[in-house]
Design an enzyme around this catalytic site. Structure first.
Site, short mmCIF file in Angstrom:
data_model
loop_
_atom_site.label_atom_id
_atom_site.label_comp_id
_atom_site.label_asym_id
_atom_site.label_seq_id
_atom_site.Cartn_x
_atom_site.Cartn_y
_atom_site.Cartn_z
N PHE A 1 37.00 11.80 31.60
CA PHE A 1 35.68 11.35 32.04
C PHE A 1 35.51 9.85 31.93
O PHE A 1 34.65 9.27 32.57
CB PHE A 1 34.57 12.06 31.24
CG PHE A 1 34.34 11.47 29.87
CD1 PHE A 1 33.57 10.32 29.71
CD2 PHE A 1 34.91 12.03 28.73
CE1 PHE A 1 33.38 9.75 28.46
CE2 PHE A 1 34.72 11.46 27.48
CZ PHE A 1 33.95 10.32 27.34
N LYS B 1 42.41 16.66 40.04
CA LYS B 1 41.39 17.47 39.33
C LYS B 1 40.67 16.49 38.40
O LYS B 1 41.13 16.21 37.30
CB LYS B 1 42.08 18.58 38.53
CG LYS B 1 41.23 19.80 38.25
CD LYS B 1 39.93 19.56 37.54
CE LYS B 1 40.08 19.31 36.06
NZ LYS B 1 38.79 18.86 35.42
N GLU C 1 35.04 17.09 35.05
CA GLU C 1 33.83 17.76 35.57
C GLU C 1 32.56 17.07 35.09
O GLU C 1 31.46 17.43 35.52
CB GLU C 1 33.84 19.24 35.17
CG GLU C 1 33.80 19.55 33.68
CD GLU C 1 35.17 19.53 33.00
OE1 GLU C 1 35.99 18.63 33.30
OE2 GLU C 1 35.42 20.40 32.13
N SER D 1 42.53 13.90 26.14
CA SER D 1 42.64 13.95 24.68
C SER D 1 44.00 14.53 24.26
O SER D 1 44.66 15.23 25.04
CB SER D 1 41.50 14.81 24.12
OG SER D 1 41.59 16.11 24.66
N CYS E 1 40.13 4.47 25.78
CA CYS E 1 41.29 4.85 24.97
C CYS E 1 41.95 3.62 24.37
O CYS E 1 42.80 3.72 23.50
CB CYS E 1 42.30 5.60 25.81
SG CYS E 1 42.99 4.57 27.08
N GLU F 1 39.66 10.56 16.11
CA GLU F 1 39.29 9.67 17.21
C GLU F 1 37.80 9.85 17.43
O GLU F 1 37.35 10.93 17.81
CB GLU F 1 40.06 10.06 18.49
CG GLU F 1 39.69 9.15 19.65
CD GLU F 1 40.36 9.53 20.97
OE1 GLU F 1 40.59 10.72 21.22
OE2 GLU F 1 40.62 8.61 21.75
P1 NAD Z 1 39.72 15.92 27.79
O1 NAD Z 1 41.07 16.11 27.23
O2 NAD Z 1 38.59 16.74 27.24
O3 NAD Z 1 39.73 16.21 29.37
C1 NAD Z 1 40.67 15.62 30.22
C2 NAD Z 1 40.90 16.54 31.41
O4 NAD Z 1 41.42 17.78 30.95
C3 NAD Z 1 39.63 16.85 32.19
O5 NAD Z 1 39.93 16.86 33.57
C4 NAD Z 1 39.24 18.24 31.70
O6 NAD Z 1 38.57 19.00 32.68
C5 NAD Z 1 40.58 18.86 31.36
N1 NAD Z 1 40.49 19.83 30.26
C6 NAD Z 1 39.62 19.79 29.20
N2 NAD Z 1 39.84 20.83 28.38
C7 NAD Z 1 40.86 21.55 28.92
C8 NAD Z 1 41.55 22.74 28.52
N3 NAD Z 1 41.22 23.40 27.40
N4 NAD Z 1 42.57 23.17 29.28
C9 NAD Z 1 42.91 22.52 30.41
N5 NAD Z 1 42.28 21.39 30.84
C10 NAD Z 1 41.28 20.90 30.10
O7 NAD Z 1 39.38 14.36 27.68
P2 NAD Z 1 38.02 13.62 28.02
O8 NAD Z 1 37.01 13.97 26.98
O9 NAD Z 1 37.66 13.80 29.45
O10 NAD Z 1 38.48 12.10 27.86
C11 NAD Z 1 38.49 11.43 26.62
C12 NAD Z 1 39.87 11.49 25.99
O11 NAD Z 1 40.83 10.94 26.87
C13 NAD Z 1 39.96 10.66 24.72
O12 NAD Z 1 40.72 11.37 23.78
C14 NAD Z 1 40.69 9.41 25.18
O13 NAD Z 1 41.40 8.72 24.18
C15 NAD Z 1 41.61 9.97 26.19
N6 NAD Z 1 42.07 8.94 27.12
C16 NAD Z 1 43.35 8.53 27.00
C17 NAD Z 1 43.81 7.53 27.83
C18 NAD Z 1 45.22 7.03 27.72
O14 NAD Z 1 45.62 6.31 28.61
N7 NAD Z 1 45.98 7.39 26.71
C19 NAD Z 1 42.97 6.98 28.81
C20 NAD Z 1 41.68 7.46 28.92
C21 NAD Z 1 41.23 8.46 28.06
#
Ligand code: NAD
Length: 494
Positions: free
Chosen positions: A149, A173, A176, A226, A281, A379
């Protein structure tokens, strides 16, 4: 109420899954839309469109593919404000920050415009008598991108620019939580001349993600999100024979040595900890302060905090906006609440009273934090900066290297030798020397180490080109038929 749907085969496609998720304006807390959550059949339709488009797009010349990227570059440039306001409306980040996100995404499209040069192979004439050897890189087919997000425009651009330029077709994808910008980008790609089916968007949740991970026609998956989900994506995707790069979470430390310019370090810490409400991040979450300057540094950070203008992202003077959801706001506030009981000192408490509209937590500062405390071990992904006091360089480096995450880090010092040593010693993927948020430019690659990246390939730049292509080596001879003979020996160079 916005009704946010899929983009499949060059057009908006209304979902029939019967499942939706809410989309909010985080500054007010009001629901502003609902997003479709795809069924397995809808994911299959997007992959089928991408599969059908793949042979034609792969056969499209390099110069035509570059031309589409050049046009996309112009369109994103012309629509910067429109994209930024979509980001602000659903993510909450302030407009200036959203403009920065668009600019950093655009860099990746500019990089992809150079694809004819990037895909040049190698050629060895006369590797053996009359034999030439050359290497080429070819696209993988259908690739998927699953994005978080916090950068709903930039992270998709990290992925699709190189993937498409290399001749793959793409299924995105998006998160959401802030899905609208994905459809706007899909429209721009269509206007840029990308054929229908080459870029598709399926809105959704775990159902869509898990289908992409086991769909036999998806060759590769790029993920950013994450750490627990990144690990799931990597393990499931690779078990299903896919190429996977999965970037995870972070806990970035900034080491401030005793000789640093403390005003510069405090300014940097404020920007890196509270910019985008800490939902980056690459945000700085922990300042490691050398003991002798720690009190001064904490005072300098604390005195700057009241100057941070917090407000709705679309208000002209806001510098920091709200968090993404009410649940996330409460989780972030919980780390501030729990800190004193663990022995830390809350210097600035940014929690707002219950019932305050919007998903805001104001900049917060916690001092005397130590490993083992909840605010250090997790985090937070919010505007909460922890200060840990260290004896000096060795102590600071040991603490950073002991951390399970290893996305970004920074050192603040006036000692060039210490900075050089830091670059050599530190076990982190992206390092800043007096630069608090060292996000690599698009012609390098982005990625952390350890629990911040699962897979071998970093995102975008040269490693992105490698990820989205596979190598082939051709050994070629055009012999004079009169010299032909049977030879059962293993081929040797002569
Ligand atoms: P998230 O992991 O909750 O979601 C990321 C994606 O995975 C979304 O599209 C979501 O719909 C999907 N998703 C969520 N739960 C899922 C599940 N159980 N099974 C399958 N798919 C699932 O992350 P977020 O809250 O959207 O973003 C924040 C996180 O992203 C933080 O931890 C941040 O550090 C990380 N991030 C990392 C980088 C990097 O480059 N390393 C960059 C941006 C964000």
């Amino acid at each position: 109420m916005n009704d946010i749907q899929h983009w499949i085969d060059g057009k908006v496609v209304a979902s029939t899954s019967g499942r939706t998720g809410p989309v909010f304006n985080p500054a007010t807390g009001d629901q502003t839309g609902q997003v479709a959550l795809a069924s397995v059949d809808e994911v299959d339709a997007a992959v089928a469109a991408a599969t059908a488009a793949a042979p034609g797009w792969r056969a499209t010349s390099l110069s035509k593919r570059a031309e589409v990227m050049f046009r996309m570059r112009e369109l994103v440039d012309a629509n910067r404000k429109e994209i930024a306001s979509l980001l602000t409306a659903e993510h909450g980040k302030v407009l200036s920050d959203a403009m920065g996100e668009v600019a950093r995404g655009l860099e990746n499209i500019e990089f992809a415009c150079g694809v004819p040069h990037l895909l040049k192979g190698e050629f060895s004439e006369q590797a053996s008598s009359g034999v030439d050897v050359y290497s080429i890189r070819q696209p993988l087919g259908v690739v998927a991108g699953i994005t978080p997000f916090n950068f709903p425009a930039m992270v998709p651009m990290w992925m699709f620019a190189n993937a498409l330029a290399c001749g793959n077709t793409f299924v995105l994808k998006p998160s959401e939580k802030d899905p609208s910008v994905s459809l706007f980008l899909a429209e721009l790609l269509a206007q840029a001349g990308l054929p229908a089916g080459c870029f598709n968007v399926v809105q959704g949740d775990k159902v869509a993600v898990d289908r992409l991970l086991d769909h036999p026609d998806v060759a590769a998956v790029s993920f950013v999100g994450s750490t627990p989900i990144a690990k799931h994506i990597y393990e499931t995707g690779t078990a299903n024979g896919k190429r996977v790069q999965a970037l995870g979470g972070a806990k970035n430390h900034m080491l401030v040595l005793a000789d640093a310019d403390l005003d510069m370090a405090a300014d940097a810490a404020i920007g890196a900890a509270y910019g985008s409400a800490g939902e980056r991040c690459m945000a700085i979450s922990v300042v490691l302060a050398a003991e002798s300057i720690a009190d001064d540094l904490v005072a300098k950070i604390a005195e700057r905090i009241p100057g941070v203008r917090v407000g709705a992202g679309n208000a002209p003077d806001s510098e920091m906006g709200p968090l993404i959801t009410a649940e996330h706001r409460d989780k972030v506030a919980g780390y501030v609440e729990g800190a004193p009981a663990e022995g830390a000192t809350v210097v600035v408490d940014g929690r707002r009273p219950d019932g305050d509209p919007g998903f805001f937590v104001d900049p917060s500062l916690i001092d005397h934090v130590r490993p083992g405390m909840a605010c250090y071990e997790n985090e937070i992904f919010g505007p909460v900066l922890s200060v840990v006091r260290v004896h000096g360089y060795e102590d600071g480096v040991a603490m950073i290297n002991a951390n399970p995450w290893a996305n970004g880090t920074a050192i603040f010092t006036r000692d060039g030798g210490a900075a050089r040593e830091f670059q050599f010693d530190i076990e982190v993927g992206m390092v800043g020397i007096n630069v608090p948020i060292p996000v690599p430019v698009s012609y390098y690659s982005f990625g952390g180490w350890k629990a911040s990246l699962f897979g071998d390939t970093h995102m975008y730049g040269p490693e992105g080109i490698n990820f989205y292509t596979r190598g082939k080596v051709v050994t070629s001879r055009w012999p004079d038929p009169s010299t032909s003979k049977v030879d059962l020996g293993f081929p040797e160079t002569r």
